[in-house]
Scaffold this active site. Structure first.
Site, PDB file in Angstrom:
ATOM      1  CD  GLU A   1      65.825  37.028  42.980  1.00 44.50           C
ATOM      2  OE1 GLU A   1      66.707  37.798  43.373  1.00 44.50           O
ATOM      3  OE2 GLU A   1      65.889  36.431  41.891  1.00 44.50           O
TER       4      GLU A   1
ATOM      5  N   GLY B   1      60.967  27.892  40.550  1.00 42.56           N
ATOM      6  CA  GLY B   1      60.227  26.673  40.842  1.00 42.56           C
ATOM      7  C   GLY B   1      59.422  26.152  39.675  1.00 42.56           C
ATOM      8  CD  GLU B   2      57.163  22.499  36.499  1.00 49.25           C
ATOM      9  OE1 GLU B   2      57.880  23.150  35.717  1.00 49.25           O
ATOM     10  OE2 GLU B   2      55.951  22.287  36.285  1.00 49.25           O
TER      11      GLU B   2
ATOM     12  CB  CYS C   1      57.087  37.003  37.172  1.00 48.03           C
ATOM     13  SG  CYS C   1      57.982  35.496  36.816  1.00 48.03           S
TER      14      CYS C   1
ATOM     15  CB  CYS D   1      66.346  23.681  33.160  1.00 39.84           C
ATOM     16  SG  CYS D   1      64.715  22.925  33.330  1.00 39.84           S
TER      17      CYS D   1
ATOM     18  CB  CYS E   1      67.116  27.564  34.585  1.00 44.41           C
ATOM     19  SG  CYS E   1      66.089  28.488  35.749  1.00 44.41           S
TER      20      CYS E   1
ATOM     21  CB  CYS F   1      63.688  24.867  40.585  1.00 45.71           C
ATOM     22  SG  CYS F   1      62.653  24.039  39.352  1.00 45.71           S
TER      23      CYS F   1
ATOM     24  CG  HIS G   1      63.194  25.407  26.345  1.00 42.09           C
ATOM     25  ND1 HIS G   1      62.375  26.487  26.142  1.00 42.09           N
ATOM     26  CD2 HIS G   1      63.396  25.353  27.682  1.00 42.09           C
ATOM     27  CE1 HIS G   1      62.090  27.059  27.308  1.00 42.09           C
ATOM     28  NE2 HIS G   1      62.693  26.394  28.251  1.00 42.09           N
TER      29      HIS G   1
ATOM     30  CB  CYS H   1      63.125  34.259  31.252  1.00 42.43           C
ATOM     31  SG  CYS H   1      61.562  34.920  30.755  1.00 42.43           S
TER      32      CYS H   1
HETATM   33  N1  SAH Z   1      59.491  25.722  35.802  1.00 44.20           N
HETATM   34  C1  SAH Z   1      58.582  26.440  34.945  1.00 44.20           C
HETATM   35  C2  SAH Z   1      58.441  27.863  35.374  1.00 44.20           C
HETATM   36  C3  SAH Z   1      59.667  28.736  35.143  1.00 44.20           C
HETATM   37  S1  SAH Z   1      59.237  29.776  33.860  1.00 44.20           S
HETATM   38  C4  SAH Z   1      58.993  26.258  33.506  1.00 44.20           C
HETATM   39  O1  SAH Z   1      60.051  25.681  33.272  1.00 44.20           O
HETATM   40  O2  SAH Z   1      58.260  26.642  32.616  1.00 44.20           O
HETATM   41  C5  SAH Z   1      60.643  30.509  33.421  1.00 44.20           C
HETATM   42  C6  SAH Z   1      60.825  30.547  31.906  1.00 44.20           C
HETATM   43  O3  SAH Z   1      62.104  31.117  31.670  1.00 44.20           O
HETATM   44  C7  SAH Z   1      60.838  29.152  31.327  1.00 44.20           C
HETATM   45  O4  SAH Z   1      60.296  29.104  30.029  1.00 44.20           O
HETATM   46  C8  SAH Z   1      62.323  28.885  31.302  1.00 44.20           C
HETATM   47  O5  SAH Z   1      62.646  27.872  30.413  1.00 44.20           O
HETATM   48  C9  SAH Z   1      62.868  30.233  30.901  1.00 44.20           C
HETATM   49  N2  SAH Z   1      64.282  30.388  31.226  1.00 44.20           N
HETATM   50  C10 SAH Z   1      64.982  29.750  32.165  1.00 44.20           C
HETATM   51  N3  SAH Z   1      66.269  30.140  32.154  1.00 44.20           N
HETATM   52  C11 SAH Z   1      66.384  31.052  31.170  1.00 44.20           C
HETATM   53  C12 SAH Z   1      67.465  31.843  30.697  1.00 44.20           C
HETATM   54  N4  SAH Z   1      68.682  31.776  31.228  1.00 44.20           N
HETATM   55  N5  SAH Z   1      67.223  32.710  29.691  1.00 44.20           N
HETATM   56  C13 SAH Z   1      65.968  32.823  29.172  1.00 44.20           C
HETATM   57  N6  SAH Z   1      64.915  32.108  29.606  1.00 44.20           N
HETATM   58  C14 SAH Z   1      65.122  31.230  30.587  1.00 44.20           C
END
Ligand code: SAH
Length: 343
Positions: free
Chosen positions: A90, A163-164, A103, A114, A117, A110, A220, A337
């Site tokens: 996406e 992804g990271e 984005c 986390c 996520c 990934c 976080h 996000c």
């Molecule tokens: N892997 C990278 C890129 C993903 S960025 C990273 O972790 O930074 C996506 C952002 O959205 C990150 O800051 C992630 O922590 C946040 N995110 C992930 N799941 C989320 C959720 N359910 N609600 C709000 N933010 C979230």
């Protein structure tokens, strides 16, 4: 097997032409044609016949296919893009005053897993190639010009999709070099942001190898115990190590490291957490993005009250840390996000 044109940064393309006894000036013509003039068909304009023949034989210009488009009431657009081998990711366009931020995804799925996520629930299928990252941009940009011709400015890029990015360092690096190149899209260096969960092997390479784009850390929590639960790679790459490498990144005036802080109700959103975060980051050239948790199907956490989010922001202010509350654009179409999956 043809090789994708979209995997070459400018230097690589020049070398490719040279190695095949072709004029390297073809590189600027090709960059101009495909990236500046945004042409999809093959370039004939001013290009030597031998170069044209070479391109026909060896280069491909395949782009991802948009297989689904969701448009949110707030104008956010979420694309499902299908790659050559059928894998899908996406890509999201986030509107901001007639302009858009794209984005980009960097992996199919990934590996970070986390706990908060949606993407992580799928595991890692594979890295995206440079041309597949560039392809997301080209396809979304085309869609925008066709469907919203009045507000077509695509000027900001965030690697915050699936992804990271630092786990796929080489492709993200080359894609960024292509986006930045003066001969092509010429995106401003301050307009590109790579977001990482704290993948240390990538941070170690950052200063030497990555062009000076912005970096964002998904923080976080200031506490390792909580970060370990939220972002399992913190067990391998603890926060202190991550911060040590972030502190080594040279910043220009008015350039900041972005710290993203996902706020989860009754977990990491208390005044105590806010003060500890303030203590951890005070004195740094930092901007904090507060992201209230976005729920997704099957998620366990809850979003905090907005009064608590504002309180958190206020406390950070006591430490002279600017904190922005990130909106929830596109959440009605699961484009916010952490809500990206491949359906
Ligand atoms: N892997 C990278 C890129 C993903 S960025 C990273 O972790 O930074 C996506 C952002 O959205 C990150 O800051 C992630 O922590 C946040 N995110 C992930 N799941 C989320 C959720 N359910 N609600 C709000 N933010 C979230």
């Amino acid at each position: 097997m043809k090789i994708s044109f979209y995997q070459y940064n400018y230097e690589m393309l020049k070398n490719l032409l040279l190695q095949n006894d072709l004029s390297p000036s073809g590189a600027s013509l090709l960059y101009n044609w495909h990236y500046k003039q945004k042409q999809i068909g093959s370039c004939t304009h001013n290009l030597a016949l031998a170069t044209q023949a070479f391109i026909r034989e060896y280069l491909s210009f395949t782009l991802p296919e948009i297989v689904n488009v969701h448009q949110s009431s707030d104008l956010t657009v979420k694309f499902l893009m299908q790659m050559d081998d059928g894998q899908k990711v996406e890509t999201v366009l986030i509107p901001f005053q007639n302009k858009y931020t794209i984005c980009l995804s960097t992996q199919v799925g990934c590996a970070m897993k986390c706990s908060f996520c949606f993407t992580g629930t799928q595991g890692l299928k594979r890295h995206l190639k440079t041309e597949e990252i560039i392809g997301q941009f080209i396809m979304a940009d085309r869609w925008l010009r066709e469907n919203r011709p009045d507000d077509q400015l695509l000027k900001n890029i965030v690697y915050m999709g699936q992804g990271e990015p630092l786990h796929n360092f080489d492709a993200v690096k080359t894609a960024s070099e292509i986006f930045l190149d003066q001969h092509g899209t010429s995106i401003g260096i301050q307009k590109i942001t790579v977001s990482t969960a704290g993948y240390l092997p990538g941070l170690i390479r950052w200063n030497e190898e990555m062009p000076g784009v912005n970096i964002a850390l998904s923080l976080h929590s200031p506490f390792d115990e909580k970060r370990n639960e939220l972002i399992p790679i913190n067990q391998r790459y603890p926060l202190a190590e991550v911060l040590k490498y972030l502190d080594l990144i040279p910043l220009k005036r008015k350039q900041y490291i972005i710290y993203e802080y996902l706020l989860i109700k009754n977990y990491n959103d208390t005044d105590f957490d806010a003060h500890a975060t303030g203590e951890l980051l005070k004195g740094k050239q930092a901007i904090i993005n507060l992201i209230p948790f976005n729920p997704f199907p099957g998620s366990l956490y809850e979003r905090p009250e907005s009064s608590q989010v504002e309180q958190f922001q206020k406390i950070l202010g006591l430490y002279h840390l600017p904190a922005l509350i990130r909106g929830t654009k596109g959440d009605d179409i699961l484009a916010a996000c952490g809500q990206l999956n491949t359906k």
